[in-house]
Design an enzyme around this catalytic site. Structure first.
Site, mmCIF file in Angstrom:
data_model
loop_
_atom_site.group_PDB
_atom_site.id
_atom_site.type_symbol
_atom_site.label_atom_id
_atom_site.label_comp_id
_atom_site.label_asym_id
_atom_site.label_seq_id
_atom_site.Cartn_x
_atom_site.Cartn_y
_atom_site.Cartn_z
ATOM 1 C CB THR A 201 -0.846 -0.017 1.286
ATOM 2 O OG1 THR A 201 -1.732 -1.105 1.215
ATOM 3 C CG2 THR A 201 -1.616 1.264 1.498
ATOM 4 N NE ARG A 229 -9.042 -7.351 3.388
ATOM 5 C CZ ARG A 229 -7.995 -6.536 3.417
ATOM 6 N NH1 ARG A 229 -7.760 -5.705 2.431
ATOM 7 N NH2 ARG A 229 -7.159 -6.560 4.439
ATOM 8 N N GLY A 231 -10.694 -3.419 3.359
ATOM 9 C CA GLY A 231 -9.550 -3.351 4.262
ATOM 10 C C GLY A 231 -9.533 -2.104 5.110
ATOM 11 C CG ASP A 232 -5.689 -1.144 6.568
ATOM 12 O OD1 ASP A 232 -5.757 -1.839 5.526
ATOM 13 O OD2 ASP A 232 -4.636 -0.598 6.936
HETATM 14 N N1 LIG Z 1 -0.708 -3.437 1.269
HETATM 15 C C1 LIG Z 1 -1.310 -3.148 2.349
HETATM 16 O O1 LIG Z 1 -0.854 -2.412 3.197
HETATM 17 C C2 LIG Z 1 -2.578 -3.843 2.467
HETATM 18 C C3 LIG Z 1 -3.693 -3.094 3.101
HETATM 19 N N2 LIG Z 1 -3.353 -2.593 4.392
HETATM 20 C C4 LIG Z 1 -4.864 -4.018 3.178
HETATM 21 O O2 LIG Z 1 -4.897 -4.878 4.017
HETATM 22 O O3 LIG Z 1 -5.732 -3.915 2.362
#
Ligand SMILES: NC(=O)C[C@H](N)C(=O)O
Length: 464
Positions: A201, A229, A231-232
């Site tokens: 990310t 899904r 995410g954060d």
């Molecule tokens: N690449 C990432 O940091 C993944 C991101 N935090 C997620 O879980 O969607």
């Protein structure tokens, strides 16, 4: 708009995960280093020319969304179904209380996340539009900007908005990269990755010349995530956060007032106990005890002052002479953070808002936390994220990650001082980060205490 008195600061991240010296070839390291350095410099240049923190952070992330090294935009990872579902977010705050509500772009809504996004070339620009278009002006009068007051919106509905707002769309092939496809196939076969870059990310936190702070974060999510899904990254408080708060305190000494310099929680420059907020609370409690004596409920009559956050105390009664009245100082702190790593763990721990809350509710006390300490407590080795993985730590990817952030502080006298209304005294931002895994790609620029500019690009704790 407040006057341009802050030195811009910024930090970018390009993901955290199981990145190790032994498996990171020099050529790949050099490619990341060159990309991050170039985005750092162009974003810094914008900030120096007077761009807002929001525009600068979105600029940086837009560049990374076009760079297939990173897991966002072009180069996003695939779901188990072989599709790409992107997520992005922005959030703003300001060191100046009036700035955030009235004048800072995005100040009305403060934060916005978009998720399940397909084919939008720059999801971060969609998040920015979602933040800025609210359907109302600051006074609550409806306008025709085509927006709404929602903080999170999902595809395909949000793609309709993107079309209405004139954002650029690209076909599936634009987003498809061989490297991510191979990763997807290896994942489906259950093969392990030498470098778990799928956690790549990107994020950027900026402090602008006006004391505005913004965070922008964008991702394709986790390799082989289940379609649908969330995410954060698009979730407020989990993968991104920005907030500001006053930690008012009174400074009273026999001789008048004492001044506590802006110290960002640096223990070596901790003010003496007589100048701390705890001392101020004690002072007020003593005043209340002497004024109201037995009329106070017993818990207040006898109790020691609380060590936690209290509302701003009422200034003392007029029976005190001007010389003896304490100075009322407002130390306004603004923070912004972006996370990267296992988003499900960031969600379960409300990771970045937890770090913000540690900071906010430890002040004013005799030992307020700095943002660096709060970030370490959540994302550092052995921190909240790592602990949340329990016995699965190191086996499933759970808990792994890192956080970047900026803390800015302004100190003002608001009463009983010859410098009342003189404006903020401290005009620097402090860049912070920590991570609990092999590495976190990051680049940052700030001024040290002597006004020297620091420019760094790193992945490990030590140089590559
Ligand atoms: N690449 C990432 O940091 C993944 C991101 N935090 C997620 O879980 O969607």
């Amino acid at each position: 708009m407040p006057s341009p008195t802050f030195k811009p600061a910024l930090i970018l991240h390009g993901g955290a995960g199981g990145i190790h010296r032994s498996t990171l070839p020099p050529s790949l390291y050099a490619a990341y280093h060159a990309s991050l350095l170039s985005y750092l410099r162009s974003t810094d240049e914008l900030l120096k020319q007077g761009a807002t923190a929001l525009d600068a952070a979105v600029h940086a992330v837009s560049l990374m969304e076009d760079d297939e090294l990173f897991n966002c935009g072009r180069g996003s990872v695939f779901t188990t179904a072989g599709t790409i579902e992107m997520e992005a977010s922005v959030m703003v705050t300001s060191v100046h209380p009036e700035h955030i509500q009235e004048e800072q772009p995005g100040g009305i809504k403060r934060g916005a996340g978009v998720m399940g996004v397909k084919n939008v070339r720059h999801p971060i620009q969609l998040a920015r539009e979602s933040l800025l278009r609210t359907g109302y002006d600051v006074d609550g009068i409806p306008n025709s900007d085509g927006g709404n007051m929602h903080s999170q919106t999902v595809g395909p509905f949000v793609e309709e908005l993107a079309r209405d707002w004139g954002l650029e769309f690209m076909p599936d092939e634009w987003f498809w990269t061989q490297r991510r496809w191979d990763e997807h196939l290896r994942g489906l076969r259950g093969e392990k990755e030498a470098i778990t870059m799928s956690q790549g990310t990107v994020g950027c936190v900026c402090l602008d010349q006006w004391g505005g702070l913004a965070v922008a974060t964008s991702t394709g999510g986790l390799t082989n995530k289940t379609p649908g899904r969330i995410g954060d990254t698009p979730t407020l408080g989990a993968g991104f956060w920005a907030e500001a708060f006053d930690s008012d305190y009174q400074v009273a000494t026999e001789a008048g007032m004492a001044y506590r310099p802006c110290d960002f929680g640096n223990r070596s420059r901790e003010a003496s106990p007589t100048t701390t907020a705890a001392a101020a609370s004690r002072w007020y409690l003593a005043e209340a005890q002497s004024l109201f004596g037995d009329c106070l409920p017993s818990f207040l009559r006898d109790a020691p002052p609380p060590a936690y956050y209290t509302a701003r105390p009422v200034p003392p009664s007029s029976s005190y002479s001007a010389e003896k009245q304490p100075a009322v100082r407002t130390r306004r702190k603004a923070i912004a953070m972006s996370g990267t790593g296992n988003g499900d763990s960031f969600l379960r721990t409300a990771a970045v808002r937890s770090a913000a809350a540690m900071l906010r509710f430890s002040a004013p006390s005799s030992s307020p936390m700095s943002l660096a300490e709060a970030v370490t407590a959540v994302a550092g080795p052995g921190g909240e994220l790592q602990r949340s993985a329990g016995r699965r730590w190191g086996k499933t990817g759970e808990g792994m990650g890192g956080i970047i952030g900026i803390e800015a502080e302004a100190e003002q006298d608001i009463a009983h001082s010859s410098t009342a209304g003189a404006g903020p005294r401290c005009r620097r931002g402090k860049v912070v980060f920590d991570f609990n895994c092999g590495g976190m790609w990051r680049a940052w620029k700030e001024e040290d205490e002597n006004g020297e500019e620091i420019e760094r690009v790193m992945v490990f704790r030590d140089e590559y």
